[in-house]
Design a protein around this motif. Structure first.
Motif, PDB file in Angstrom:
ATOM      1  N   ILE A  56      -1.874   6.463  10.291  1.00 51.70           N
ATOM      2  CA  ILE A  56      -1.816   5.487   8.673  1.00 51.70           C
ATOM      3  C   ILE A  56      -1.737   4.077   9.826  1.00 51.70           C
ATOM      4  O   ILE A  56      -2.429   3.329   9.171  1.00 51.70           O
ATOM      5  CB  ILE A  56      -0.879   5.432   8.102  1.00 51.70           C
ATOM      6  CG1 ILE A  56      -1.361   6.569   6.814  1.00 51.70           C
ATOM      7  CG2 ILE A  56      -0.581   4.188   7.552  1.00 51.70           C
ATOM      8  CD1 ILE A  56      -2.694   6.651   5.935  1.00 51.70           C
ATOM      9  N   ASP A  57      -1.055   4.249  11.022  1.00 55.25           N
ATOM     10  CA  ASP A  57      -0.676   3.058  11.533  1.00 55.25           C
ATOM     11  C   ASP A  57      -1.843   2.836  12.719  1.00 55.25           C
ATOM     12  O   ASP A  57      -1.617   2.411  13.120  1.00 55.25           O
ATOM     13  CB  ASP A  57       0.550   3.510  12.588  1.00 55.25           C
ATOM     14  CG  ASP A  57       0.607   4.815  13.184  1.00 55.25           C
ATOM     15  OD1 ASP A  57      -0.039   5.596  13.859  1.00 55.25           O
ATOM     16  OD2 ASP A  57       1.868   5.318  14.047  1.00 55.25           O
TER      17      ASP A  57
ATOM     18  N   LEU B  51       1.355   4.037   2.050  1.00 55.96           N
ATOM     19  CA  LEU B  51       1.085   4.698   2.142  1.00 55.96           C
ATOM     20  C   LEU B  51       2.357   5.804   2.872  1.00 55.96           C
ATOM     21  O   LEU B  51       2.625   4.911   3.998  1.00 55.96           O
ATOM     22  CB  LEU B  51      -0.267   4.491   3.761  1.00 55.96           C
ATOM     23  CG  LEU B  51      -1.171   4.317   2.805  1.00 55.96           C
ATOM     24  CD1 LEU B  51      -2.326   3.113   3.286  1.00 55.96           C
ATOM     25  CD2 LEU B  51      -1.785   4.649   1.520  1.00 55.96           C
TER      26      LEU B  51
ATOM     27  N   VAL C  73      -5.036  10.535   6.726  1.00 56.82           N
ATOM     28  CA  VAL C  73      -5.423   9.819   5.911  1.00 56.82           C
ATOM     29  C   VAL C  73      -6.179  11.016   4.777  1.00 56.82           C
ATOM     30  O   VAL C  73      -5.788  10.524   3.133  1.00 56.82           O
ATOM     31  CB  VAL C  73      -6.489   8.677   6.267  1.00 56.82           C
ATOM     32  CG1 VAL C  73      -8.311   8.147   5.172  1.00 56.82           C
ATOM     33  CG2 VAL C  73      -6.241   7.823   7.307  1.00 56.82           C
TER      34      VAL C  73
ATOM     35  N   TYR D 155       0.821  -1.368   0.265  1.00 54.17           N
ATOM     36  CA  TYR D 155       0.191  -0.402   0.311  1.00 54.17           C
ATOM     37  C   TYR D 155       0.942   0.945  -0.200  1.00 54.17           C
ATOM     38  O   TYR D 155       0.469   2.237  -0.713  1.00 54.17           O
ATOM     39  CB  TYR D 155      -0.936  -0.390   0.627  1.00 54.17           C
ATOM     40  CG  TYR D 155      -2.102  -1.193   1.387  1.00 54.17           C
ATOM     41  CD1 TYR D 155      -2.203  -1.313   0.250  1.00 54.17           C
ATOM     42  CD2 TYR D 155      -2.266  -1.905   1.969  1.00 54.17           C
ATOM     43  CE1 TYR D 155      -2.786  -2.902  -0.300  1.00 54.17           C
ATOM     44  CE2 TYR D 155      -2.604  -2.683   2.360  1.00 54.17           C
ATOM     45  CZ  TYR D 155      -3.364  -4.124   1.106  1.00 54.17           C
ATOM     46  OH  TYR D 155      -4.392  -4.722   1.567  1.00 54.17           O
TER      47      TYR D 155
ATOM     48  N   ARG E 142      -5.889   0.018   5.053  1.00 55.39           N
ATOM     49  CA  ARG E 142      -5.260   0.530   4.139  1.00 55.39           C
ATOM     50  C   ARG E 142      -5.237   0.812   3.113  1.00 55.39           C
ATOM     51  O   ARG E 142      -4.763   1.190   2.205  1.00 55.39           O
ATOM     52  CB  ARG E 142      -4.026   0.270   4.733  1.00 55.39           C
ATOM     53  CG  ARG E 142      -3.864   0.412   6.097  1.00 55.39           C
ATOM     54  CD  ARG E 142      -2.114  -0.656   6.830  1.00 55.39           C
ATOM     55  NE  ARG E 142      -2.429   0.070   8.256  1.00 55.39           N
ATOM     56  CZ  ARG E 142      -0.311  -0.037   8.558  1.00 55.39           C
ATOM     57  NH1 ARG E 142      -0.265  -0.434   8.017  1.00 55.39           N
ATOM     58  NH2 ARG E 142      -0.748   0.278  10.233  1.00 55.39           N
TER      59      ARG E 142
END
Lengths: 271, 287, 340
Positions: C141-142, C96, C102, C94, C149
């Motif tokens: 993100i985490d 990210l 986000v 992903y 995700r």
């Protein structure tokens, strides 16, 4: 992944410039140490006379530096490997605090450590006047590097589990330490040892305050020669020092590239 | 021992092996702890105590003198300013080198290049000082070139500029290794994702790489700063007239035999470098 | 009115695309491939078959060997840098950006394109609504689960209105149950977007479900390209047949004597188990109840083993002697397989 050509060229250019900045002066020094007369230049001819003169004047500092380095190595190994194992066994907050404490002599300027040693132990006559005083300083400064290197190899080997397995088979602590733990940490001990010797041979900040006229080490001798000798002798002396460092650095880097691609060495703050 | 008898072979240590077994290991760390206590922590405490006494001929204690006397302040400011400048310069120079080395993991001569970049790591400060004299001193290459080209002499070695060059010299090898490893640790897919989203090389550097490197840059910067603050050998070789804290401490100790002030200054220097290192490492670890 | 979800779909045309690594290994043999406008093409194959390399050639992260051309519609993009190709990519992990929320991740491509903050906010909200993550816009993100995700990565890729959408193993990082569900969601979304899409996967079920057409690859080569059903019923090679489901093969004197063919190749559900005396004689070795079906492990009299999937009310127990013949519904295509 594609890299922009400009990015690559800029990187290469700066890298080469930095290499020149770091190595140029070394080459200059080596040349000066082998030239008849540096101010006349290379056309005055090459000679080993300065190196020979350095040997006559300073051979004792060279041997003493090796002696101090080996003694430092012996002490850091004997007390550092067990300490590294205990720190590996207890990964808690207390353990981190202890490691932080043991690293203080590296974090705090050597001058402060040397002053503290002199204030507390300077009046203990036999210690103050012996090489042991310098060894104590070097041990304080190099021990964290030994512990860090050994711990790294212990963590990689999942040694805690191996030790428990050996314990369930009935091995005593002494047997486990020498049969399981030390062999598994071998690569870390070797790396740590090379680091300790390298740092000890080059240590100046502590040593300058701790030495006596009878216990001069190589860097102390270097400082003297820089202050009082002609440039060629100082350079020749530097050359001898570089030759002593070379095998150690090559060994360290060989070890580093074996375990890790970058080969970033474990030597830390030490100027 | 016979293996055939029926009772199981028990490990020595009885019932509480798991817990007491671990605890029993603690004893082998004792030598390291004892050495540290006897030769570092207690001496340091004593040194700190010495700073609280009054130097001969003074009534105030040394800490008060250090805080109230402008010349000590000036020395401290010089040291902090020089260390900050050298740290910044080192980071700015080392970052592109680290990026280049990390992004090109195999090209002919990379090994040799790495070795050359790392070799000066083991030089003591005195040697670095000597190399600075050789290049930018009175008989240095820089001066020769300068007189040849402009007719004017250029001598940097024996003052702040020379010291700055020396500091950058010994900080670079320490920093390049750290930053190379940090750049290698950046997930390449982040950069590729940014690239497919339209980000140019520069935008990828600013938006993705720099944020990912903040921790490493902080840690490396703190290491540089602490090293520079405590550096003694280089300035010792370049000339004891440069006014930085380690030289001031050394002067107070050897030339004026003013142990309390030397102690107070050492404690101030030690505490400030340690605090910077500790703060930066906690910051870097929290990312 | 907000911007359309996607632009008019374009075809992707690869001509003579090959990739050789600097060390000389061939990742991809020269290959021609056309992805039709608006279709979803699944690249299917085992790991190391070159499917991800092919995807990276399309988005420009790798350059093909000399002589290759890549077109998006009429435009040649062979020499266009990845940042200018206008492709949306969902990476395997992903990718990210951990230093962005986000919403910042989804809006990053728009920010690069200089879209004004207000318009960007609207588009990001629309994208997050599309993947049903409006509530998580400000999360780090985490703090997201794997499935979340995946959806953020998808939203980020389509936010820029890409000309083509590329997905590299989009569901591999998820656990099996979640994968099943997201597969359905993804299929629906792709259909709704109508964008030209290439999906790389090693999972045959995923490929058949998501791909309008499937390209099976092996060892840097395109083995077969076609609609899922064609590939399944008329595999062009044993590799394709075997990769798309289990393929059993029987051969030798016993087969020849009873059926009059040299080789019999079939899928486990394509044979019928009948009373002994009819078809090929075999013995039931083991029986596994799977709910809707029963799986029988069988052996011929000469020891060759094979598998059959039959209705769960089948009475056969271990050691039963049975006869085996092709099921009535079995396609004639099997004869073709048998000859390959």
């Amino acid at each position: 992944m594609t890299h922009s050509r400009f990015d690559t060229r800029l990187g290469l250019g700066i890298t080469l410039a930095v290499t020149a900045f770091l190595i140029g002066p070394v080459l200059l020094s080596v040349t000066a140490g082998l030239t008849q007369n540096y101010f006349v230049g290379l056309k005055s001819g090459l000679t080993f006379q300065w190196v020979v003169q350095v040997w006559d004047l300073y051979a004792d500092t060279i041997w003493r530096s090796y002696g101090v380095a080996l003694a430092t190595l012996a002490v850091t190994t004997v007390i550092g490997v067990p300490a590294a194992w205990v720190l590996t066994l207890f990964p808690g907050r207390l353990s981190r605090l202890l490691e932080e404490l043991l690293t203080l002599p590296v974090a705090v300027p050597g001058l402060a450590t040397a002053l503290a040693l002199i204030v507390s132990w300077g009046s203990t006559g036999w210690l103050r006047s012996s090489v042991a005083f310098i060894v104590v300083g070097h041990v304080l400064f190099t021990l964290p590097f030994m512990i860090r290197a050994v711990r790294a190899s212990m963590q990689g080997a999942e040694l805690v589990v191996l030790d428990e397995a050996a314990a369930t088979l009935g091995a005593s602590r002494r047997q486990r330490f020498f049969d399981i733990i030390v062999p598994a940490a071998k690569s870390g001990i070797v790396t740590g040892a090379l680091t300790v010797v390298t740092l000890s041979i080059g240590e100046f900040n502590l040593t300058w305050l701790l030495h006596t006229p009878l216990t001069k080490t190589l860097p102390v001798g270097l400082a003297n020669s820089y202050a009082s000798m002609r440039l060629e002798v100082a350079s020749a002396y530097t050359l001898v020092f570089l030759l002593m460092l070379l095998p150690l650095m090559v060994g360290l880097q060989w070890l580093a590239t074996r375990t890790h691609r970058t080969g970033s060495l474990a030597l830390g703050a030490s100027s | 021992m016979s293996l055939s008898h029926a009772t199981p072979m028990l490990a020595r240590g009885g019932r509480h092996t798991a817990l007491s077994g671990r605890r029993a290991w603690l004893i082998i760390a004792a030598p390291a702890v004892a050495l540290f206590l006897a030769f570092w922590l207690l001496p340091m405490v004593k040194l700190a105590g010495l700073g609280a006494t009054a130097p001969t001929g003074e009534t105030a204690n040394a800490y008060w003198l250090v805080v109230s006397e402008p010349r000590y302040w000036k020395s401290l400011f010089n040291t902090v300013g020089l260390s900050l400048a050298a740290t910044l310069a080192t980071l700015i120079i080392a970052l592109p080198v680290g990026r280049f080395l990390a992004r090109h993991p195999s090209f002919p001569g990379r090994r040799v290049l790495m070795s050359l970049l790392i070799f000066p790591l083991a030089f003591p400060g005195v040697v670095v000082g000597f190399l600075v004299i050789l290049t930018t001193g009175r008989q240095g290459v820089l001066n020769t070139l300068s007189q040849l080209l402009t007719g004017e002499p250029t001598v940097l070695a024996y003052a702040m500029p020379g010291l700055f060059i020396g500091y950058v010299y010994f900080l670079l090898p320490r920093t390049i290794g750290l930053l190379t490893a940090a750049v290698e640790g950046i997930d390449k897919q982040w950069l590729e994702a940014a690239q497919t989203l339209g980000a140019s090389t520069w935008r990828r550097f600013v938006d993705i790489e720099l944020p990912a490197l903040t921790g490493a840059l902080t840690a490396a910067g703190a290491m540089c700063f602490a090293t520079a603050m405590g550096a003694f050998g280089t300035v010792f070789t370049l000339g004891t007239r440069i006014d930085v804290l380690p030289i001031t401490i050394y002067d107070e100790f050897t030339n004026y035999a003013n142990l309390p002030v030397a102690a107070a200054l050492s404690v101030v220097l030690g505490l400030s470098t340690w605090a910077v290192l500790y703060a930066a490492n906690s910051l870097a670890a929290s990312r | 009115m907000t911007a359309p979800l996607a632009t008019d779909p374009l075809s992707i045309t690869l001509t003579h695309c090959a990739k050789t690594w600097p060390d000389g290994t061939r990742a991809l043999a020269p290959l021609d491939l056309e992805v039709r406008p608006g279709e979803t093409l699944a690249l299917l194959g085992p790991s190391g078959c070159g499917k991800t390399t092919l995807l990276r050639l399309i988005c420009g992260l790798e350059r093909a060997d000399a002589g290759a051309t890549i077109h998006f519609g009429e435009q040649a993009v062979t020499d266009v840098a990845p940042e200018s190709r206008g492709v949306g990519v969902v990476f395997q992990g992903y990718a990210l950006f951990p230093n962005m929320s986000v919403a910042e991740n989804v809006g990053y491509g728009l920010k690069i394109r200089g879209v004004a903050a207000a318009a960007r906010r609207d588009r990001v909200r629309e994208m997050l609504a599309l993947v049903e993550l409006e509530a998580l816009a400000d999360r780090r993100i985490d703090q997201l689960s794997g499935g979340q995700r995946q959806r953020v990565a998808l939203a980020r890729a389509i936010a820029i209105q890409p000309r083509v959408l590329l997905l590299d193993e989009p569901l591999t990082a998820l656990d099996a149950r979640l994968r099943q569900q997201l597969r359905v969601d993804l299929a629906k979304l792709l259909r709704r977007l109508g964008i030209t899409c290439v999906i790389v996967t090693h999972d045959q079920e995923e490929a058949m479900m998501l791909g309008d057409r499937v390209a099976v690859m092996s060892a840097g080569r395109l083995e077969q390209l076609g609609e899922p059903e064609t590939l399944y019923r008329a595999p062009a090679s044993p590799f394709v047949a075997d990769f798309l489901g289990t393929l059993c093969r029987l051969e030798g004197a016993v087969v020849r004597r009873h059926l009059g063919v040299d080789t019999l190749a079939f899928r486990p559900h394509e044979i019928a188990i009948v009373a002994p005396g009819e078809g090929l004689p075999a013995t039931v070795q083991a029986r596994f109840f799977l709910g809707s079906q029963v799986r029988l492990e069988l052996a011929l009299e000469d020891g060759q083993r094979f598998t059959a999937l039959v209705a769960s009310n089948a009475p056969w127990q271990p050691d039963a002697r049975v006869g085996v013949r092709m099921a009535d519904a079995a396609p004639a295509a099997l004869e073709e397989v048998a000859s390959c």
